[in-house]
Motif scaffolding. Structure first.
Motif, PDB file in Angstrom:
ATOM      1  N   GLY A  40     -41.807  -0.214  15.584  1.00 11.82           N
ATOM      2  CA  GLY A  40     -41.219  -1.482  16.843  1.00 11.82           C
ATOM      3  C   GLY A  40     -41.508  -1.785  17.795  1.00 11.82           C
ATOM      4  N   PRO A  41     -40.666  -2.618  18.014  1.00  7.61           N
ATOM      5  CA  PRO A  41     -39.783  -2.935  19.007  1.00  7.61           C
ATOM      6  C   PRO A  41     -38.912  -1.898  19.778  1.00  7.61           C
ATOM      7  N   GLY A  42     -38.718  -1.275  20.974  1.00 11.33           N
ATOM      8  CA  GLY A  42     -38.213   0.008  21.737  1.00 11.33           C
ATOM      9  C   GLY A  42     -39.108   1.156  21.263  1.00 11.33           C
ATOM     10  N   ALA A  43     -39.869   1.936  20.384  1.00 10.86           N
ATOM     11  CA  ALA A  43     -40.775   2.490  20.215  1.00 10.86           C
ATOM     12  C   ALA A  43     -41.578   3.207  21.454  1.00 10.86           C
ATOM     13  N   LEU A  44     -41.850   4.396  21.431  1.00  3.70           N
ATOM     14  CA  LEU A  44     -42.386   4.987  22.400  1.00  3.70           C
ATOM     15  C   LEU A  44     -43.998   4.274  22.692  1.00  3.70           C
ATOM     16  N   GLN A  45     -44.888   4.039  23.489  1.00  2.70           N
ATOM     17  CA  GLN A  45     -46.189   3.103  23.662  1.00  2.70           C
ATOM     18  C   GLN A  45     -46.767   4.120  24.801  1.00  2.70           C
ATOM     19  N   GLU A  46     -48.472   4.790  23.711  1.00  3.31           N
ATOM     20  CA  GLU A  46     -48.500   5.980  24.100  1.00  3.31           C
ATOM     21  C   GLU A  46     -50.179   5.848  24.822  1.00  3.31           C
ATOM     22  N   ILE A  47     -50.634   5.442  26.577  1.00  3.62           N
ATOM     23  CA  ILE A  47     -51.753   4.735  26.288  1.00  3.62           C
ATOM     24  C   ILE A  47     -53.007   5.760  27.270  1.00  3.62           C
ATOM     25  N   SER A  48     -53.907   5.321  27.280  1.00  2.00           N
ATOM     26  CA  SER A  48     -54.801   6.570  26.768  1.00  2.00           C
ATOM     27  C   SER A  48     -56.130   5.549  27.684  1.00  2.00           C
ATOM     28  N   ILE A  49     -56.466   6.058  28.976  1.00  2.00           N
ATOM     29  CA  ILE A  49     -57.246   5.591  29.822  1.00  2.00           C
ATOM     30  C   ILE A  49     -58.552   5.514  29.123  1.00  2.00           C
ATOM     31  N   ARG A  50     -59.289   6.093  28.320  1.00  2.00           N
ATOM     32  CA  ARG A  50     -60.886   6.484  29.072  1.00  2.00           C
ATOM     33  C   ARG A  50     -60.708   7.909  28.228  1.00  2.00           C
ATOM     34  N   GLY A  51     -59.787   7.764  26.938  1.00  2.00           N
ATOM     35  CA  GLY A  51     -59.997   9.119  26.270  1.00  2.00           C
ATOM     36  C   GLY A  51     -58.507  10.164  26.315  1.00  2.00           C
ATOM     37  N   THR A  52     -57.904  10.273  27.862  1.00  2.00           N
ATOM     38  CA  THR A  52     -57.185  11.277  28.287  1.00  2.00           C
ATOM     39  C   THR A  52     -55.769  10.595  27.715  1.00  2.00           C
ATOM     40  N   SER A  53     -54.621  11.278  28.219  1.00  2.00           N
ATOM     41  CA  SER A  53     -53.579  11.444  26.917  1.00  2.00           C
ATOM     42  C   SER A  53     -52.502  10.278  27.756  1.00  2.00           C
ATOM     43  N   SER A  54     -51.530  10.013  27.443  1.00  5.39           N
ATOM     44  CA  SER A  54     -50.037   9.159  28.505  1.00  5.39           C
ATOM     45  C   SER A  54     -50.443   9.801  29.695  1.00  5.39           C
ATOM     46  N   ALA A  55     -49.429  11.683  29.861  1.00  4.32           N
ATOM     47  CA  ALA A  55     -49.428  12.144  30.664  1.00  4.32           C
ATOM     48  C   ALA A  55     -50.915  11.918  32.652  1.00  4.32           C
ATOM     49  N   HIS A  56     -51.719  11.319  31.858  1.00  2.00           N
ATOM     50  CA  HIS A  56     -52.358  11.220  32.480  1.00  2.00           C
ATOM     51  C   HIS A  56     -52.959   9.735  33.474  1.00  2.00           C
ATOM     52  N   THR A  57     -52.060   8.821  32.836  1.00  2.00           N
ATOM     53  CA  THR A  57     -52.191   7.885  33.950  1.00  2.00           C
ATOM     54  C   THR A  57     -50.815   8.004  34.949  1.00  2.00           C
ATOM     55  N   LEU A  58     -51.020   7.209  35.890  1.00  2.00           N
ATOM     56  CA  LEU A  58     -49.720   7.211  36.835  1.00  2.00           C
ATOM     57  C   LEU A  58     -49.388   5.730  36.948  1.00  2.00           C
ATOM     58  N   VAL A  59     -47.560   5.607  36.322  1.00  7.17           N
ATOM     59  CA  VAL A  59     -47.780   4.037  36.078  1.00  7.17           C
ATOM     60  C   VAL A  59     -46.779   3.731  37.662  1.00  7.17           C
ATOM     61  N   LEU A  60     -47.216   2.512  38.318  1.00  5.92           N
ATOM     62  CA  LEU A  60     -46.237   2.626  39.344  1.00  5.92           C
ATOM     63  C   LEU A  60     -45.847   0.657  39.334  1.00  5.92           C
ATOM     64  N   LEU A  61     -44.313   0.828  38.955  1.00  5.52           N
ATOM     65  CA  LEU A  61     -43.297  -0.667  39.810  1.00  5.52           C
ATOM     66  C   LEU A  61     -42.430  -0.766  40.968  1.00  5.52           C
ATOM     67  N   ASP A  62     -44.085  -1.280  41.889  1.00  3.26           N
ATOM     68  CA  ASP A  62     -44.112  -1.573  42.579  1.00  3.26           C
ATOM     69  C   ASP A  62     -43.626  -0.821  43.765  1.00  3.26           C
ATOM     70  N   GLY A  63     -44.419   0.492  43.327  1.00  2.00           N
ATOM     71  CA  GLY A  63     -45.296   0.846  44.383  1.00  2.00           C
ATOM     72  C   GLY A  63     -44.900   2.511  43.507  1.00  2.00           C
ATOM     73  N   VAL A  64     -42.981   2.409  42.931  1.00  5.65           N
ATOM     74  CA  VAL A  64     -42.195   3.136  42.275  1.00  5.65           C
ATOM     75  C   VAL A  64     -43.353   4.240  41.669  1.00  5.65           C
ATOM     76  N   PRO A  65     -43.499   5.421  41.315  1.00  6.53           N
ATOM     77  CA  PRO A  65     -43.820   6.275  40.205  1.00  6.53           C
ATOM     78  C   PRO A  65     -42.751   6.448  38.655  1.00  6.53           C
ATOM     79  N   LEU A  66     -42.935   6.098  38.239  1.00  8.37           N
ATOM     80  CA  LEU A  66     -42.031   5.837  36.558  1.00  8.37           C
ATOM     81  C   LEU A  66     -42.547   6.656  36.032  1.00  8.37           C
ATOM     82  N   ASN A  67     -43.471   7.138  36.308  1.00  5.72           N
ATOM     83  CA  ASN A  67     -43.668   8.490  35.467  1.00  5.72           C
ATOM     84  C   ASN A  67     -42.575   9.450  35.792  1.00  5.72           C
ATOM     85  N   SER A  68     -41.167  10.354  35.065  1.00 10.36           N
ATOM     86  CA  SER A  68     -40.795  11.332  34.649  1.00 10.36           C
ATOM     87  C   SER A  68     -41.301  12.784  34.910  1.00 10.36           C
ATOM     88  N   PRO A  69     -40.415  13.309  36.619  1.00  9.96           N
ATOM     89  CA  PRO A  69     -41.136  14.610  36.174  1.00  9.96           C
ATOM     90  C   PRO A  69     -40.412  15.367  34.745  1.00  9.96           C
TER      91      PRO A  69
END
Length: 614
Positions: free
Chosen positions: A94-123
């Motif tokens: 529910g609320p607060g739980a991890l949400q995994e995104i898969s685009i075209r069958g790839t894993s969550s780590a294969h999607t780059l997320v930018l917030l106002d140009g800042v990459p949010l993918n944790s190193p």
């Protein structure tokens, strides 16, 4: 025929809607060479890291505006993305739980997320947690489907999610409550005068949860300062701060009644832009990211503190070399660092590591004839741990007739291993190589009627050197993914708006087995009916077909097949003179299902909210 003549023939009001969806059909040359007319809604930035009409890029892009997000009535960016084609979002609760995104069958780590140009993918882990971004601060989301390491570097193997926060002046407030002890409150203040603007948004969400130890309380503070310095110069400074405290219930096989997690994220960006002569635009951006997570489980006397930081400086220049040729050149320098301390009944460990990244990229968009655009990109990355990477991409846009556009593209892409895979004490591999893939797609977009667009897209990805987790992790896996999607977007009638899609994905590993957690079929639809000018009724639907997973209640984990599920939601929105009421029901049929094995989804929930402006 040119866009201005189309507008004169069909009426500006119709084309405002059409261009907001997919861009009106027009000769590619006109699109590539002219600034958008003032009546057009904003175009896309994600495909070329510059503003361009959607019909002038070979990329497949979906856009969600603030109005779209309000009609959906969802709380997080992850929930909103679930309704887009070729995107599958798995929530681990529910609320607060991890949400995994898969685009075209790839894993969550294969999607780059930018917030106002800042990459949010944790190193540290390579993931971006979409559940931590409330839609209340979002003005626009662009989802770029397909490989884009040619201009974005590591992480864009499956696609890119570009999130733009709100900047408009004015004050607003919103509050809501629902079942399971859920509640949210939002306050906004914005001011603009004489070329200077300030906006502040404060958001708070809480929930008691639907499982033991699944409570959640999270807050977001976002601010933006904008300055018009004259002679084409602008400056923008943005800050986003998130923090949360929540229970971590674990899977149903191994529940965690006492485990807790405190998390925080700070994202900061500063952008200088200069609009010069002959369409010569220059941008300098500096950004920083700090990601902190503290996990505790008294049952095992376990405490893990992880702090991941990233700093970046990047420059870009856009130049029109001729009336038919636009070139974008950019460079980046980044520093990534991770500090981790862990202790439990089984011992202690620590990790302190950093790395540097340097990159150069160039992109070219050239009109070959009045109906054909050729687009290309090339980027080289230099990483202090895993070395250099070279990634090309080329695409074509062809105007087949006044209502049909053909897009096709092919590119190479990669994703570098995260710090935990490289250096986690006792279970890592510093010799890991990046994951790599070749991918291609082709699609048709056709205006079926004024305000109604249909799209067909086929795609294929061949990935090598995929990292198999373990002790140690190794580059041994391979995957082949082929799929297609059909989408319909627009107005079926003046009072009826629809966005619907069906996506099929066939993902196979090197041994021919199906990729876990990837449904062969998925679909979504949102239907909005304007009953009266002040009243809207919306129906939301999500479907995910059967998909393979692993049951970790046994050792070794047992392969299982999770059954298909369908989730329906309703929204009733009423605008009054003072504000707007919204009543919503999620999981209308109270369907029991698990997006991930061992992690059930909430049953039927109800909420009501009220928003007003001042």
């Amino acid at each position: 025929m040119c866009l201005s003549r189309c507008v004169a023939a069909r009426g500006a009001a119709v084309f405002v809607f059409v261009t907001s969806l997919a861009g009106a059909p027009q000769p590619v040359a006109a699109v590539a060479l002219q600034e958008p007319p003032v009546f057009e809604l904003p175009d896309v930035v994600a495909p070329g890291r510059r503003l361009q009409p959607r019909t002038a890029t070979p990329a497949n892009v979906s856009v969600l505006t603030a109005a779209d997000l309000a009609r959906l009535g969802v709380r997080t960016v992850g929930e909103a993305l679930a309704y887009l084609p070729e995107v599958y979002v798995r929530s681990l609760g529910g609320p607060g739980a991890l949400q995994e995104i898969s685009i075209r069958g790839t894993s969550s780590a294969h999607t780059l997320v930018l917030l106002d140009g800042v990459p949010l993918n944790s190193p540290a882990q390579g993931l971006a947690q979409l559940n931590t971004i409330p839609v209340d601060i979002v003005e626009r989301i662009e989802v770029l489907r397909g490989p884009f390491s040619a201009i974005y570097g590591s992480g864009a193997l499956g696609g890119v999610v570009r999130i733009v926060t709100r900047r408009a002046p004015g004050g607003a407030a919103r509050a809501g409550a629902g079942t399971q002890g859920s509640a949210h409150a939002i306050t906004t203040w914005g001011w603009r005068r004489d070329g200077a603007g300030v906006r502040l948004d404060a958001v708070h969400d809480r929930s008691q949860g639907f499982r033991p130890n699944s409570d959640y309380a999270g807050s977001t503070l976002a601010g933006r300062l904008t300055l018009d310095l004259g002679t084409g110069r602008t400056f923008s400074l943005g800050l986003s701060q998130f923090w949360a405290d929540q229970g971590v219930p674990g899977s149903t096989a191994f529940p965690s009644p006492l485990a807790r997690q405190q998390s925080g994220r700070t994202a900061l960006d500063a952008v200088w832009r200069l609009e010069g002569p002959a369409d010569h635009r220059r941008t300098l951006r500096a950004w920083g990211l700090a990601d902190d997570i503290t996990f505790t489980d008294p049952a095992f006397a376990a405490t893990t503190r992880t702090r991941a930081t990233a700093l970046g400086l990047e420059g870009q220049a856009i130049r029109s070399l001729s009336a038919a040729h636009v070139v974008t050149v950019g460079w980046e320098v980044q520093r990534h660092a991770v500090e981790m301390q862990s202790s439990s009944l089984f011992g202690t460990s620590a990790l302190v590591r950093d790395a540097w990244v340097g990159a150069l990229y160039v992109a070219s968009d050239r009109t070959l004839d009045p109906a054909t655009l050729l687009s290309g990109g090339l980027r080289v990355d230099l990483h202090s741990v895993y070395g250099s990477q070279l990634n090309p991409r080329v695409g074509l846009v062809r105007q087949l007739d006044d209502r049909t556009v053909l897009r096709a593209a092919v590119g190479h892409t990669f994703r570098g291993p995260s710090f935990l895979l490289l250096f986690f004490p006792g279970c890592s591999n510093p010799a890991l190589a990046p994951e790599r893939a070749w991918a291609a797609d082709a699609g048709l977009e056709r205006t079926l009627a004024p305000g109604l667009v249909g799209r067909l897209v086929a795609y294929a990805t061949v990935a090598t050197d995929l990292i198999r987790p373990g002790c140690p992790p190794v580059n041994v896996d391979r995957a082949t993914i082929v799929g297609a999607s059909a989408e319909l977007e627009g107005r079926l009638a003046p009072a009826l708006a629809l966005r619907a899609h069906v996506t099929t994905t066939n993902g196979r590993d090197g041994a021919g087995g199906a990729l876990i957690r990837v449904p062969a079929w998925s679909a979504a639809a949102t239907l909005h009916w304007t009953v009266r000018p002040q009243t809207t009724l919306s129906l939301l639907a999500l479907y995910a077909g059967a998909r393979p997973d692993l049951d970790f209640s046994t050792f070794p984990a047992t392969p299982v097949v999770l059954p298909a599920y369908t989730v329906l939601g309703l929204r009733y929105t009423l605008a009054t003179g003072a504000g707007t009421w919204q009543l919503g029901v999620d999981n209308l049929l109270d369907a029991p299902y698990e997006p991930v094995a061992g992690f059930p989804a909430p049953g039927r929930t109800v909420f009501v909210s009220y928003a007003t402006s001042f």
